[in-house]
Design a protein around this motif. Structure first.
Motif, PDB file in Angstrom:
ATOM      1  N   ASP A  52       0.982  -1.361  -0.029  1.00 25.51           N
ATOM      2  CA  ASP A  52      -0.100  -0.200   0.002  1.00 25.51           C
ATOM      3  C   ASP A  52       1.009   1.272  -0.020  1.00 25.51           C
ATOM      4  OD1 ASP A  52      -1.360   2.091   0.775  1.00 25.51           O
ATOM      5  OD2 ASP A  52      -3.013   1.171   1.657  1.00 25.51           O
ATOM      6  N   ASP A  53       0.714   2.476  -1.032  1.00 23.87           N
ATOM      7  CA  ASP A  53       1.622   3.476  -1.253  1.00 23.87           C
ATOM      8  C   ASP A  53       1.215   3.869  -0.020  1.00 23.87           C
ATOM      9  OD1 ASP A  53      -0.389   4.189  -2.374  1.00 23.87           O
ATOM     10  OD2 ASP A  53       0.380   4.175  -4.284  1.00 23.87           O
ATOM     11  N   ILE A  54       0.272   4.230   0.003  1.00 24.06           N
ATOM     12  CA  ILE A  54      -0.615   5.034   1.202  1.00 24.06           C
ATOM     13  C   ILE A  54       0.181   5.002   3.234  1.00 24.06           C
ATOM     14  CG2 ILE A  54      -2.342   5.795   3.050  1.00 24.06           C
ATOM     15  CD1 ILE A  54      -3.594   5.553   0.534  1.00 24.06           C
ATOM     16  N   CYS A  55       0.408   3.308   3.445  1.00 25.03           N
ATOM     17  CA  CYS A  55       1.365   3.070   4.501  1.00 25.03           C
ATOM     18  C   CYS A  55       2.278   3.077   4.446  1.00 25.03           C
ATOM     19  CB  CYS A  55       1.003   1.591   4.557  1.00 25.03           C
ATOM     20  SG  CYS A  55      -0.843   1.139   5.104  1.00 25.03           S
ATOM     21  N   ALA A  56       3.093   3.240   2.653  1.00 22.31           N
ATOM     22  CA  ALA A  56       4.551   3.184   2.598  1.00 22.31           C
ATOM     23  C   ALA A  56       5.010   4.756   2.897  1.00 22.31           C
ATOM     24  CB  ALA A  56       5.023   3.286   1.037  1.00 22.31           C
ATOM     25  N   ARG A  57       3.860   5.691   2.558  1.00 29.44           N
ATOM     26  CA  ARG A  57       4.276   7.031   3.054  1.00 29.44           C
ATOM     27  C   ARG A  57       4.451   7.485   4.479  1.00 29.44           C
ATOM     28  NH1 ARG A  57       3.526  12.247   0.866  1.00 29.44           N
ATOM     29  NH2 ARG A  57       4.282  13.582   2.077  1.00 29.44           N
ATOM     30  N   ASN A 177      -1.732   4.779  13.006  1.00 26.99           N
ATOM     31  CA  ASN A 177      -1.664   5.103  11.978  1.00 26.99           C
ATOM     32  C   ASN A 177      -1.903   4.007  10.665  1.00 26.99           C
ATOM     33  OD1 ASN A 177      -1.493   7.853  12.976  1.00 26.99           O
ATOM     34  ND2 ASN A 177       0.611   7.939  12.257  1.00 26.99           N
ATOM     35  N   LEU A 178      -1.001   3.875  10.226  1.00 27.16           N
ATOM     36  CA  LEU A 178      -0.824   2.476   9.590  1.00 27.16           C
ATOM     37  C   LEU A 178      -2.282   1.287   9.151  1.00 27.16           C
ATOM     38  CD1 LEU A 178       2.642   0.517  10.025  1.00 27.16           C
ATOM     39  CD2 LEU A 178       2.209   2.443   7.342  1.00 27.16           C
ATOM     40  N   LYS A 179      -3.393   1.578  10.579  1.00 31.76           N
ATOM     41  CA  LYS A 179      -4.564   0.754  10.008  1.00 31.76           C
ATOM     42  C   LYS A 179      -5.929   1.919   9.792  1.00 31.76           C
ATOM     43  CE  LYS A 179      -7.425  -1.768  13.295  1.00 31.76           C
ATOM     44  NZ  LYS A 179      -8.035  -2.758  14.330  1.00 31.76           N
ATOM     45  N   ASP A 180      -5.227   2.896  10.570  1.00 34.26           N
ATOM     46  CA  ASP A 180      -6.382   4.021  10.827  1.00 34.26           C
ATOM     47  C   ASP A 180      -6.767   4.669   9.398  1.00 34.26           C
ATOM     48  OD1 ASP A 180      -7.315   2.923  12.919  1.00 34.26           O
ATOM     49  OD2 ASP A 180      -6.496   4.185  15.537  1.00 34.26           O
ATOM     50  N   ILE A 181      -5.178   5.272   8.757  1.00 40.55           N
ATOM     51  CA  ILE A 181      -5.520   6.259   8.239  1.00 40.55           C
ATOM     52  C   ILE A 181      -6.322   5.774   6.503  1.00 40.55           C
ATOM     53  CG2 ILE A 181      -4.114   7.966   6.848  1.00 40.55           C
ATOM     54  CD1 ILE A 181      -2.334   8.104   9.689  1.00 40.55           C
TER      55      ILE A 181
END
Length: 481
Positions: A52-57, A177-181
């Motif tokens: 997941d690129d969002i999680c990566a950021r 954050n990795l879970k909720d965002i």
């Protein structure tokens, strides 16, 4: 003094490599690097970051902030002990008489501070007292070397304690954050680019109220496409429109029989996160099945596609690459009274876009906010000051003199800034500066520094001849964002 201390660039490279390839070492000796590796090798974090690129950021920004905080603390500790390091050098220069008179007090001082860090004070007391070897240069230098080593061990121990003190809070925030965002983004159907820009201003501290407030400013870009055009123009690559250099790239390739045929050969098991079956992706996203997913990942039993292109053949190809990397950016933002209201919001939206680009591309970015006085900010390192800046309202008169002087100082400060891009965000209701400063703009442009502008409003612009290009964003004064 020898040290195993790494600089910030080392950790950034480790993070970049992990996010791009999933590769990282398993262990490390230096405390901060060892901790970073332990986080990167956590199976659940690894799965989320690599799929997941969002999680990566989120991961990159959170860990970068943690690394920066620890390096600043380490730097402070080194500076605090600078006098002791200088004292070690002075001790090496002691005369024989001074060694004879002063070795006992010196041994007591070192023993009190470094006994638990491996400094063998009993041995040196015996050598200097019973044997009288304080006059032996080799023994004396060995004593100072052991002192330095104990000093280094103490710094390492302090570093480990700092990491231990902070890591629990960091890991709770990271996992949350990795879970909720990502879940919040899915529920609200938020565009990824809007997320990246808004998140970039939050310093890794997630809350939906601040996020939506910043996102509202980001969304101004939808009504003013010039904002994105200006941002994309900044930090150009040399000879953007043409070829620069041609390299021969070596590697492996598998050529399919026909482009329309499917590359999938079948199904196998393993832990290749890039080839997961949809059912495994569903397990990864399900809270109740998350542990099962991690177990299958660790044991290499995830169901994955098997591709024909896994069968590789050596190949060589010509590849066109730019001659220079994207350069640093200097943003000069008009904060005078005429920018209050809608112009200020448009300016802030562009600044957020440029900040996200600087973060993503790992580029230096400097903000010079000006009216009559100036307030320079290194936007990637001084995020707290940047947030304070966004909370202020434009006011006062406009004078470009100090802003231009600060810009030129920055361009002269480092060799790579000579190829920088300078952007002015203003309504351009600014009187011309002195002839000398105006001539200097021409000189820097001739030396390959590019000057761009975003003019907010339709006032006459007498500065345009001094810029490579000035974009224009018109607006309705009564429009509220």
């Amino acid at each position: 003094m020898s040290s195993s201390r790494y600089d910030a660039a080392f950790y950034v490279q480790a993070l970049d490599k992990f996010i791009k390839t999933g590769e990282c070492a398993t262990t490390g000796q230096e405390p901060l690097y060892a901790y970073l590796l332990s986080v990167m090798n956590d199976p659940m974090i690894k799965v989320r970051v690599l799929t997941d690129d969002i999680c990566a950021r989120i991961f990159y920004d959170t860990m970068s902030q943690f690394i920066r905080l620890n390096l600043e603390k380490e730097k402070y500790n080194l500076q605090k002990s600078q006098s002791e390091q200088n004292g070690m050098k002075l001790v090496l220069e002691w005369s024989i008489k001074k060694r004879k008179d002063g070795w006992q007090a010196l041994m007591q001082q070192i023993s009190d501070k470094y006994r638990e860090y491996g400094f063998d004070h009993r041995f040196y007391k015996s050598q200097f007292g019973t044997e009288g070897k304080y006059a032996d240069d080799e023994v004396w230098e060995k004593m100072v070397d052991d002192w330095e080593e104990a000093f280094r061990q103490k710094l390492q121990d302090e570093k480990e304690k700092e990491i231990e003190f902070r890591k629990d809070a960091l890991e709770r925030r990271l996992r949350s954050n990795l879970k909720d965002i990502p879940e919040y983004i899915r529920q609200k159907q938020i565009d990824k680019d809007e997320f990246f820009q808004s998140w970039g201003l939050m310093s890794g501290m997630w809350n939906t109220v601040d996020f939506e407030r910043i996102r509202k400013i980001v969304r101004i870009q939808r009504e003013h496409p010039e904002i994105v055009k200006v941002a994309n123009k900044m930090g150009r690559i040399a000879d953007d429109e043409g070829q620069d250099q041609i390299y021969v790239s070596e590697g492996d390739v598998y050529k399919l029989e026909h482009a329309s045929k499917c590359d999938i050969l079948g199904i196998t098991v393993g832990n290749d996160l890039n080839a997961l079956l949809p059912i495994e992706l569903a397990h990864c996203a399900d809270d109740e099945l998350e542990d099962l997913f991690v177990y299958k990942y660790l044991t290499g039993k995830l169901q994955t596609f098997r591709y024909k292109s896994e069968i590789m053949q050596p190949a060589r190809r010509l590849e066109t690459k730019p001659a220079r990397q994207k350069g640093p950016m200097i943003v000069c933002l008009d904060t005078s009274g005429s920018m209050a209201g809608t112009p200020e919001k448009i300016a802030h939206s562009l600044l957020i876009k440029i900040l996200e680009m600087a973060d993503r591309q790992r580029r230096d970015c400097f903000l010079i906010a000006f009216s009559v006085s100036i307030h320079p900010i290194d936007v990637r390192k001084e995020r707290a000051r940047l947030l304070e800046f966004f909370a202020k309202t434009a006011c006062g008169d406009t004078d470009a003199t100090r802003m231009l002087e600060a810009t030129f100082r920055l361009l002269q400060s480092r060799k790579e800034y000579m190829n920088a891009d300078v952007l002015w965000i203003s309504d351009f209701k600014i009187p011309h500066a002195s002839t000398a400063l105006m001539d200097k703009i021409r000189e820097y442009r001739e030396a390959d520094t590019h000057f761009y502008g975003l003019q907010i409003g339709i006032a006459e612009n007498e500065w345009a001849p001094f810029f490579d290009r000035v974009y224009r964003a018109d607006y309705t004064p009564s429009r509220r964002y």
